[in-house]
Design an enzyme around this catalytic site. Structure first.
Site, short mmCIF file in Angstrom:
data_model
loop_
_atom_site.label_atom_id
_atom_site.label_comp_id
_atom_site.label_asym_id
_atom_site.label_seq_id
_atom_site.Cartn_x
_atom_site.Cartn_y
_atom_site.Cartn_z
N GLU A 1 -4.46 9.72 8.86
CA GLU A 1 -3.02 9.61 9.09
C GLU A 1 -2.53 10.59 10.14
O GLU A 1 -1.46 10.40 10.71
CB GLU A 1 -2.26 9.76 7.78
CG GLU A 1 -2.59 8.63 6.81
CD GLU A 1 -1.44 8.25 5.90
OE1 GLU A 1 -0.48 9.04 5.78
OE2 GLU A 1 -1.51 7.15 5.31
N CYS B 1 -4.31 -1.26 -2.19
CA CYS B 1 -4.42 0.18 -2.37
C CYS B 1 -5.30 0.41 -3.59
O CYS B 1 -5.00 -0.10 -4.67
CB CYS B 1 -3.03 0.77 -2.59
SG CYS B 1 -3.00 2.52 -3.06
N HIS C 1 -8.05 3.45 3.89
CA HIS C 1 -8.01 4.23 5.13
C HIS C 1 -9.40 4.40 5.74
O HIS C 1 -9.54 4.59 6.96
CB HIS C 1 -7.45 5.63 4.87
CG HIS C 1 -5.97 5.70 4.70
ND1 HIS C 1 -5.33 5.19 3.61
CD2 HIS C 1 -5.01 6.25 5.50
CE1 HIS C 1 -4.03 5.42 3.73
NE2 HIS C 1 -3.81 6.05 4.86
N ASP D 1 0.86 -1.18 0.00
CA ASP D 1 0.00 0.00 0.00
C ASP D 1 0.89 1.23 0.00
O ASP D 1 2.05 1.18 0.43
CB ASP D 1 -0.92 0.02 1.22
CG ASP D 1 -1.87 1.23 1.20
OD1 ASP D 1 -2.57 1.40 0.19
OD2 ASP D 1 -1.90 1.98 2.18
N SER D 2 0.33 2.34 -0.47
CA SER D 2 1.09 3.58 -0.46
C SER D 2 1.38 4.07 0.95
O SER D 2 2.32 4.85 1.15
CB SER D 2 0.32 4.67 -1.22
OG SER D 2 -0.94 4.88 -0.62
N CYS E 1 -11.25 3.41 -0.47
CA CYS E 1 -9.90 3.68 0.03
C CYS E 1 -9.74 2.90 1.32
O CYS E 1 -10.65 2.88 2.16
CB CYS E 1 -9.68 5.17 0.27
SG CYS E 1 -8.08 5.55 1.04
#
Length: 276
Positions: free
Chosen positions: A161, A76, A197, A13-14, A195
């Protein structure tokens, strides 16, 4: 070019979001070994061009192959949307045609048929995923009768994040993007969180959706799809080692990664630094 011995399953994942995918994969398939690679130093990918995402993802996949992986999951949505097909078509034949790279968009799309009642699908994603049109394209392939509307949510990844996903600011941006989606299509009955996240915002998203639609998170769908893939491809299953171990790699400061990764995994994590 790459080690031929059996090795772990790679998960890329990024940044941190792919940990929500890894968590569900490990819950479903705990016996396998895994390497997680987060390109945190160059995240986020969501606003980057196709060419840049492809090059960064290509470097990550190559690194995981060099560490013994025969199978890599792009956990991702942006990498799956912007880089997966190019890697499969341009790179794998020259690298090693027996190795595989899989994404997370198609397993998500395949599940829609058993979830939606009216075929009105909403996608909440990063600017990169939404602008790629990949969900629209894949949904149209599998279910041409469905209607898809998409909304870019550029603030959600930074909120997660920066550990602000429980803040009043997160409430504001959840309401903003969810209501933008329903403004486009009030009869949306299924929403894809496009996504990895976004599951950390799931409680706020559910409250805002307030029963108007079913919300799809990707981890369980991808884990089930991987289980089925390994059952259908015993030759790949045979080159995936089983020891129940997981190694974490990051291109960022490993202490920073370790501190935040535990939020996603709900268990202590220790990471190593890697340069791509």
């Amino acid at each position: 070019m790459f080690p031929s011995a059996a090795g772990p399953i790679g998960v890329f994942d990024s940044g941190y979001g792919g940990l929500t995918i890894l968590k569900e994969i490990r819950a479903a398939l705990p016996e396998y070994d895994y390497i997680y690679l987060g390109d945190n130093a160059r995240a986020p990918y969501g606003t980057r061009s196709f060419d840049v995402v492809y090059e960064f993802t290509r470097e990550a996949v190559k690194t995981l192959f060099e560490r013994g992986c025969h199978l890599v999951i792009l956990a991702c949505n942006t990498a799956s949307a912007k880089a997966l097909r190019s890697i499969q078509q341009k790179d794998l034949p020259g690298w090693d045609s027996s190795r595989r790279v899989l994404g997370i968009i198609i397993p998500t799309v395949e599940a829609l048929g058993s979830i939606t009642k009216n075929g009105n699908i909403g996608v909440l994603g990063t600017p990169g995923t939404v602008s790629s049109g990949t969900y629209d394209i894949e949904i149209a392939k599998f279910f041409p009768q469905f209607r898809t509307v998409s909304v870019e949510c550029p603030m959600w990844v930074p909120l997660v994040e920066n550990r602000e996903y429980d803040s009043p600011g997160a409430d504001y941006f959840v309401e903003k993007y969810v209501e933008e989606l329903f403004a486009q299509e009030p009869d949306t009955d299924t929403i894809i969180l496009g996504c990895t996240h976004y599951p950390l915002l799931i409680d706020k998203i559910r409250r805002q959706v307030a029963g108007r639609a079913t919300i799809i998170t990707q981890g369980e769908l991808v884990a089930a799809s991987l289980r089925e893939y390994l059952a259908r491809h015993p030759e790949m299953d045979a080159v995936c080692t089983r020891g129940g171990n997981c190694t974490y790699l990051t291109t960022e400061n490993p202490d920073k990664f370790t501190a935040l990764a535990g939020t996603f995994m709900h268990t202590p994590v220790r990471a190593e630094h890697v340069t791509l």
